[in-house]
Design a protein around this motif. Structure first.
Motif, PDB file in Angstrom:
ATOM      1  N   LYS A  11       0.826  -1.206   0.000  1.00 35.43           N
ATOM      2  CA  LYS A  11       0.000   0.000   0.000  1.00 35.43           C
ATOM      3  C   LYS A  11       0.860   1.256   0.000  1.00 35.43           C
TER       4      LYS A  11
ATOM      5  N   ARG B  34      -7.155  -4.136  -5.797  1.00 40.14           N
ATOM      6  CA  ARG B  34      -8.390  -3.850  -5.051  1.00 40.14           C
ATOM      7  C   ARG B  34      -8.111  -3.639  -3.568  1.00 40.14           C
TER       8      ARG B  34
ATOM      9  N   GLN C  32      -7.767   1.355  -2.724  1.00 33.66           N
ATOM     10  CA  GLN C  32      -9.208   1.416  -2.478  1.00 33.66           C
ATOM     11  C   GLN C  32      -9.824   2.731  -2.943  1.00 33.66           C
ATOM     12  N   ASP C  33      -9.017   3.775  -3.074  1.00 33.45           N
ATOM     13  CA  ASP C  33      -9.566   5.072  -3.471  1.00 33.45           C
ATOM     14  C   ASP C  33      -9.652   5.236  -4.991  1.00 33.45           C
TER      15      ASP C  33
ATOM     16  N   GLN D 174      -9.813   2.583  -7.609  1.00 33.82           N
ATOM     17  CA  GLN D 174      -9.894   1.239  -8.181  1.00 33.82           C
ATOM     18  C   GLN D 174     -10.369   1.284  -9.629  1.00 33.82           C
TER      19      GLN D 174
END
Length: 588
Positions: A131, A499, A503-504, A506
């Motif tokens: 991430k 995914r 998450q912001d 996608q």
């Protein structure tokens, strides 16, 4: 055949007597307490026709009614321990018949399960690291087809071409162009793959035609190779792709999300050739092809896979069938990351009480539907009786020694579910469709049934993602369809990580695949290849609003918009762009 006859009081010193003489001696000296064992010696001609005859019922025949060939056969004697010296006798010990091991019967009790597994408390630092890196779709895909894997394929392909007296000189950039075309064929397909390079306006695809010449692609694709032919394992039907399977399994497990729930099942790789490893499955969307054992997360990330070769090449272990043995191999692969209380879900192809017992000893939770003959005689209500009861009725029993529960639940049909970790309570109401009344009704549902239905579909989700845009280009070699399956699985895994990590922002699976294909075809084409002109047509991908990512570059270049120096660029357009100019550059 050898018949054994026990007698008493035989004191003859003849080394090899006839059976008829021995029987007469036994009748004369019945009072003697010594015990000897008498064996009929094998005949001189053991290949005679009489050796295949039925010996009949031994309890109903007397010695006088035995065949002449048996009565006149030689016998050997052994004293049972009188203390006398019997050196003159020809002794041969009797073979003791081994008794069959009787398995202890399980004791089944009507109560709920009391599992002793620990709760799931593990965290996943690797996903947190991904991430923070904010990898693009290409970066995520290259977690699996990394530099080592690409160079390995290049070297093996060049080696194979050299063995065929062809100077291929394949490079990593050209291989990525080939991968880009294979990925693109999943969502843009022609009846013949050569139509990508045709100049007709209805079929010409400039992105492919400008990346690599048609004949060069055909040459590379025909020599694509993944193993050294001089070091193949004759006992492995997939030896030609075994090094790639090992590498991909290693990369899949290295970057897999660390989760509690996993699903295990069968997947099919479509294949219609003459290879012996293909199988027919009438209940699958892909009926004919290679069967692949797959272990996935509950969302569909492929953690471990192994093509099925049948029991001839894969030996089951631990008194399990082939499916159960594959589950154990998947669990062993999971436990390489740590001995955690994983929970595996699978269907009736794999489930047995024996498998649940083995997994419990390994500290792994498991739940799955089970066939009745694999429940080890668990005394549940008869299915016919349960069908007469109202929908939602169930019966269950627990093995006292190992805390394994078997539940029989009446839904639209009668279902058997076995678990070593989840019990009946709490029983909840669930909405089910009634075919008779065409309405939805509320029925009781045990806890293990509810959890199974929620978590078992990981392999099905992976199959669904692969089937949407699977690689369409096939070669003449038997493993070409399997290579397409591996590429699709790697793209599915990369998208699953996308995914989780992004998450912001996608994108769906189609946009993800398009991005990877376009970057490989636009950026990694080798424009200096033999027999090619350096020509690249201007594309309109700058304004397509799909898959543009800003990344850092080591060398400073001019910004395409404001023309000042910048150390960032668009990964898809391969143009230097400031972060402040990025949006305006792609909409002007």
């Amino acid at each position: 055949n050898r018949d054994v006859i026990a007698g008493r009081g035989i004191h003859s010193k003849v080394k090899s007597a006839k059976l008829l003489e021995v029987l007469n001696a036994m009748e004369e000296e019945e009072s003697n307490s010594n015990r000897e064992e008498i064996f009929i010696a094998p005949p001189d001609n053991a290949a005679g026709e009489f050796t295949d005859e039925d010996s009949g019922d031994e309890d109903s025949q007397r010695g006088a009614h035995l065949p002449g060939s048996v009565l006149h056969a030689s016998v050997l004697c052994e004293d049972s321990g009188t203390g006398e010296d019997n050196d003159d006798l020809e002794l041969q010990p009797a073979k003791k018949r081994q008794k069959a091991v009787v398995k202890p019967q399980r004791i089944w009790t009507k109560r709920d399960i009391r599992p002793d597994f620990g709760s799931w408390t593990a965290s996943d630092p690797h996903i947190e690291d991904l991430k923070s890196q904010e990898l693009s779709p290409v970066g995520l895909f290259e977690l699996f087809f990394d530099e080592g894997t690409i160079n390995f394929i290049v070297n093996e392909t060049n080696r194979y071409a050299w063995q065929k007296n062809v100077n291929l000189s394949l490079t990593a950039q050209e291989l990525k162009c080939v991968l880009g075309i294979l990925i693109l064929s999943g969502y843009i397909s022609y009846p013949r793959r050569r139509m990508f390079w045709e100049t007709s306006p209805d079929s010409h695809h400039h992105l492919v035609a400008d990346a690599i010449r048609r004949d060069r692609f055909e040459l590379i694709f025909s020599y694509l190779h993944f193993a050294d032919n001089s070091e193949l394992d004759a006992g492995d039907r997939f030896a030609k792709v075994r090094p790639l399977i090992i590498r991909m399994n290693c990369n899949f497990q290295k970057h897999a999300p660390l989760e509690e729930f996993y699903s295990f099942g069968e997947s099919m790789c479509e294949y219609f050739g003459h290879r012996g490893s293909k199988q027919l499955h009438r209940g699958k969307p892909v009926r004919l092809g290679y069967k692949i054992w797959c272990g996935t997360t509950s969302r569909g990330y492929l953690v471990w896979f192994e093509p099925s070769q049948g029991t001839l090449f894969t030996k089951p272990d631990r008194s399990l069938d082939l499916g159960g043995s594959m589950v154990i191999k998947f669990v062993d692969a999971l436990q390489e990351r740590g001995f955690l209380p994983y929970h595996i879900f699978f269907d009736k192809v794999f489930t047995s009480v024996k498998l649940m017992s083995i997994l419990r000893k390994k500290g792994v939770k498991a739940t799955g539907t089970v066939r009745e003959y694999r429940t080890e005689r668990c005394p549940l209500k008869d299915p016919k009786e349960l069908r007469k009861m109202k929908r939602g009725s169930f019966d269950y029993k627990v093995d006292e020694s190992e805390e394994i529960i078997v539940c029989r639940w009446h839904d639209s049909s009668v279902v058997n579910i076995c678990s070593n970790a989840v019990g009946i309570e709490p029983v909840r109401l669930t909405s089910r469709h009634s075919g008779a009344t065409k309405t939805r009704t509320q029925v009781h549902q045990p806890s293990l049934v509810k959890l199974y239905q929620e978590k078992v579909g990981g392999v099905g989700r992976m199959d669904q993602n692969i089937a949407r845009y699977k690689v369409k280009i096939r070669g003449m070699k038997w493993y070409s369809s399997f290579i397409g399956y591996v590429i699709d699985a790697a793209l599915n895994n990369a998208w699953q990580l996308h995914r989780i990590c992004c998450q912001d922002a996608q994108v769906d699976l189609l946009a993800f695949r398009r991005y990877v294909a376009c970057v490989y075809l636009e950026s990694n084409a080798d424009t200096t290849s033999q027999g090619r002109r350096s020509r690249r047509l201007e594309t309109e991908s700058r304004f397509d609003m799909v898959g543009h990512w800003i990344i850092h570059q080591d060398k400073r270049t001019r910004c395409a918009l404001c023309h000042s120096q910048t150390n960032t660029r668009c990964e898809k357009c391969q143009k230097g762009v400031h972060a402040k100019c990025f949006r305006e550059y792609h909409i002007r």
